[in-house]
Design an enzyme around this catalytic site. Sequence first.
Site, short mmCIF file in Angstrom:
data_model
loop_
_atom_site.label_atom_id
_atom_site.label_comp_id
_atom_site.label_asym_id
_atom_site.label_seq_id
_atom_site.Cartn_x
_atom_site.Cartn_y
_atom_site.Cartn_z
N ALA A 281 -0.74 -5.71 -3.39
CA ALA A 281 -1.37 -6.89 -3.83
C ALA A 281 -0.42 -6.87 -5.30
O ALA A 281 -0.55 -7.98 -5.79
CB ALA A 281 -2.45 -7.01 -4.05
N GLY B 39 -7.85 -3.26 -9.90
CA GLY B 39 -7.78 -1.95 -9.59
C GLY B 39 -7.84 -1.51 -8.25
O GLY B 39 -8.02 -2.45 -7.14
N THR B 40 -7.24 -0.27 -8.22
CA THR B 40 -6.89 0.04 -6.60
C THR B 40 -8.52 0.10 -5.74
O THR B 40 -8.30 -0.03 -4.61
CB THR B 40 -6.40 1.58 -6.39
OG1 THR B 40 -7.13 2.39 -7.45
CG2 THR B 40 -4.96 1.55 -7.14
N ASP C 276 4.45 0.19 -1.37
CA ASP C 276 5.63 0.69 -2.15
C ASP C 276 5.80 2.26 -2.29
O ASP C 276 6.51 2.69 -2.91
CB ASP C 276 5.52 0.13 -3.62
CG ASP C 276 4.23 0.56 -4.35
OD1 ASP C 276 3.37 1.31 -3.69
OD2 ASP C 276 4.23 0.19 -5.39
N LYS D 9 35.10 -13.32 20.24
CA LYS D 9 33.71 -13.90 20.09
C LYS D 9 33.35 -13.99 21.51
O LYS D 9 34.36 -14.69 22.13
CB LYS D 9 33.53 -14.71 19.19
CG LYS D 9 32.13 -15.54 19.10
CD LYS D 9 31.74 -16.84 19.09
CE LYS D 9 32.01 -17.49 20.37
NZ LYS D 9 31.60 -18.98 20.38
N ARG E 204 8.21 -4.67 -12.82
CA ARG E 204 9.56 -3.99 -12.99
C ARG E 204 10.84 -4.22 -12.06
O ARG E 204 11.71 -3.73 -12.44
CB ARG E 204 9.47 -2.49 -13.40
CG ARG E 204 8.40 -2.12 -14.43
CD ARG E 204 8.91 -0.70 -14.88
NE ARG E 204 7.86 0.02 -14.43
CZ ARG E 204 8.22 1.23 -14.14
NH1 ARG E 204 9.36 1.86 -14.31
NH2 ARG E 204 7.22 2.04 -13.30
N ALA F 64 56.13 -18.10 24.91
CA ALA F 64 55.77 -18.12 23.52
C ALA F 64 55.73 -19.52 23.04
O ALA F 64 56.73 -20.48 23.50
CB ALA F 64 56.71 -17.35 22.81
N TYR G 192 0.17 2.61 0.63
CA TYR G 192 0.73 1.69 -0.37
C TYR G 192 1.99 1.14 0.38
O TYR G 192 3.00 1.96 0.60
CB TYR G 192 0.83 2.57 -1.39
CG TYR G 192 -0.38 3.20 -2.16
CD1 TYR G 192 -1.02 2.51 -3.08
CD2 TYR G 192 -0.87 4.30 -1.58
CE1 TYR G 192 -2.35 2.97 -3.46
CE2 TYR G 192 -2.12 4.75 -2.11
CZ TYR G 192 -2.85 4.09 -3.07
OH TYR G 192 -4.00 4.76 -3.26
N ALA H 162 50.87 -11.77 20.15
CA ALA H 162 50.66 -12.23 18.60
C ALA H 162 50.21 -13.60 18.46
O ALA H 162 51.07 -14.54 18.95
CB ALA H 162 51.50 -11.55 17.62
C1 UD1 Z 1 -2.69 4.98 -8.80
C2 UD1 Z 1 -3.78 6.31 -9.06
C3 UD1 Z 1 -3.25 7.67 -9.42
C4 UD1 Z 1 -2.12 7.97 -8.62
C5 UD1 Z 1 -0.96 6.81 -8.72
C6 UD1 Z 1 0.41 7.27 -7.79
C7 UD1 Z 1 -5.93 4.66 -9.25
C8 UD1 Z 1 -6.94 4.54 -10.06
N1 UD1 Z 1 -4.94 5.59 -9.70
O1 UD1 Z 1 -2.38 4.90 -10.13
O2 UD1 Z 1 -4.19 8.33 -9.57
O3 UD1 Z 1 -1.40 9.20 -9.32
O4 UD1 Z 1 -1.44 5.73 -8.07
O5 UD1 Z 1 1.08 6.21 -7.70
O6 UD1 Z 1 -5.87 4.77 -7.96
N2 UD1 Z 1 -2.57 -2.32 -6.14
C9 UD1 Z 1 -3.44 -3.55 -5.63
N3 UD1 Z 1 -4.49 -4.04 -6.39
C10 UD1 Z 1 -4.95 -3.61 -7.67
C11 UD1 Z 1 -4.09 -2.50 -7.92
C12 UD1 Z 1 -3.06 -1.71 -7.42
O7 UD1 Z 1 -3.05 -3.84 -4.62
O8 UD1 Z 1 -5.67 -3.97 -7.83
C13 UD1 Z 1 -1.55 -1.46 -5.47
C14 UD1 Z 1 -0.18 -1.69 -6.54
O9 UD1 Z 1 0.31 -2.66 -5.91
C15 UD1 Z 1 0.33 -0.51 -6.26
C16 UD1 Z 1 -0.82 0.45 -5.78
O10 UD1 Z 1 -1.85 -0.26 -5.50
O11 UD1 Z 1 1.21 -0.69 -4.94
C17 UD1 Z 1 -1.05 1.53 -6.90
O12 UD1 Z 1 -1.30 0.76 -7.89
P1 UD1 Z 1 -0.75 1.16 -9.46
O13 UD1 Z 1 -1.36 0.41 -10.61
O14 UD1 Z 1 0.63 1.38 -9.35
O15 UD1 Z 1 -1.45 2.70 -9.51
P2 UD1 Z 1 -1.94 3.65 -10.81
O16 UD1 Z 1 -2.89 2.88 -11.44
O17 UD1 Z 1 -0.56 3.61 -11.59
#
Ligand code: UD1
Length: 453
Positions: free
Chosen positions: A10, A78-79, A102, A348, A15, A420, A100, A377
């Site tokens: 999400a 947040g995650t 990514d 082709k 960056r 030719a 993840y 040719a």
């Molecule tokens: C998170 C971990 C951290 C770990 C690191 C590894 C938590 C609180 N922390 O850190 O311990 O070392 O990953 O990379 O989990 N995402 C969402 N929705 C959100 C927030 C994040 O989909 O609300 C997704 C992001 O797109 C990303 C991934 O979750 O792909 C991780 O989010 P990111 O913010 O990079 O993680 P950190 O907080 O840096």
Amino acid sequence: MSIDVVILAAGKGTRMRSDLPKVLHPIGGVPMLGRVIDAAQQLGDVAITVVIGHGAATVREQFADSGVQFVEQTEQLGTGHAVAQAIPNFRAGATVLVLYGDVPLVKTGTLQSLLSASDRGPALLSVEMANPAGYGRIVRDDAGRVQAIVEEKDADADTLAIREVNTGILAAPADLLRQWLPELSNDNAQGEYYLTDVIARSVSENITVTGVRASDPLEVAGVNSRAQQAQMERALQHSRALALMNAGVTLLDPARIDVRGRLECDTDVSIDINCVFEGEVTLGKDVHIGPNCLLKNCRLADGTRVEANSIIEDADVGAACTIGPFARLRPGTQLADGAKVGNFVETKKAKIGRGSKVNHLSYVGDAVVGENVNIGAGTITCNYDGVNKSLTEIGDGAFIGSNTALVAPVSVGAGATVGAGSTITREVSADELAVARGKQRNISGWQRPTKKS
Ligand code: UD1
Ligand code: CA
């Protein structure tokens, strides 16, 4: 054990500075999210939920047919909050595996070990890092049992010194997460709902947390920028190059090959520098690929040589053929054994028979060419009248003189000869000679015009 995979995708990926959602950027020719979905699907009986947010519509569209479910996280809080969006998809008694979008190079085998460690309580995947900056630290007690994950921004100096970090990848019983995730607090340095807080929660309920260490940092590395994407691409290509060499392929420079799909080689294949392989490519024994070639979805049988700067796409090439330099085989080209397609030749939808030669500067499209045909040719199959495509057929042993235009639909019989410079608009029967060009006139004593004063 049923496995409910949740893939977080999400985030904005600020960056990357891109209009394309981060998880759609490719590594090794495959969108990162696609790689993660593949790795998860190889686990067997999995139900996959992808949590989308930024660029949701684009991601959804690209993976509409992949068999995954989507849930939207409209605000990235947040995650922990992200995984909680998938709770309605959790099946009773399942194990949840958090991945993840990514972190694209994660291996199915590693996920399997994590899953086997998570039948009673959470299991997290950690990795040792020389420079752990930015990551959550794994806090263990004196007996080495995992106690908590502490985010960098919430850590004191002692905790910051820990080099074992959280990869983010975690497995836990669905029934525990269903209870714990809605009870997370965001009372921390970032004001986020941390998935990582389920670790301390588990410990507080006397449910053991298992830490599994990943051996290969590349496998758990995330991509946040174009530079990291490029770094990961090079690392992946390096490992592919090593695997090819270990399988007996000669790479003139393992740093200058890109495999963006699957390349399968029989023994003693040699590949010169700067070649790109896309889709599914199969090379037979003793195949040689010269420098600067692009091969996509094609099969080349034993002993075929592709000379420098050639492009081959959706083609099937027999044994002992010679292609290039500077040849372009477009989709639907089929070369039988021993055929030659030389420099500045484009083909082709062309079937070219055994031992036939198209050596220089020609276009052969929508054509069926027999065996041992010689195409001089500058020969062009005029296959397009502006509306429809038509077929040119050339029989075995025919000889097409240089600079011939074959206006399709048209056929030249076996053993026929075309003079030719001819423009052939009517059928040439077997063994006939066809000459279709202005007759040569010679005028003796010709005076050139002189300059007027
Ligand atoms: C998170 C971990 C951290 C770990 C690191 C590894 C938590 C609180 N922390 O850190 O311990 O070392 O990953 O990379 O989990 N995402 C969402 N929705 C959100 C927030 C994040 O989909 O609300 C997704 C992001 O797109 C990303 C991934 O979750 O792909 C991780 O989010 P990111 O913010 O990079 O993680 P950190 O907080 O840096
Ligand atoms: Ca964050």
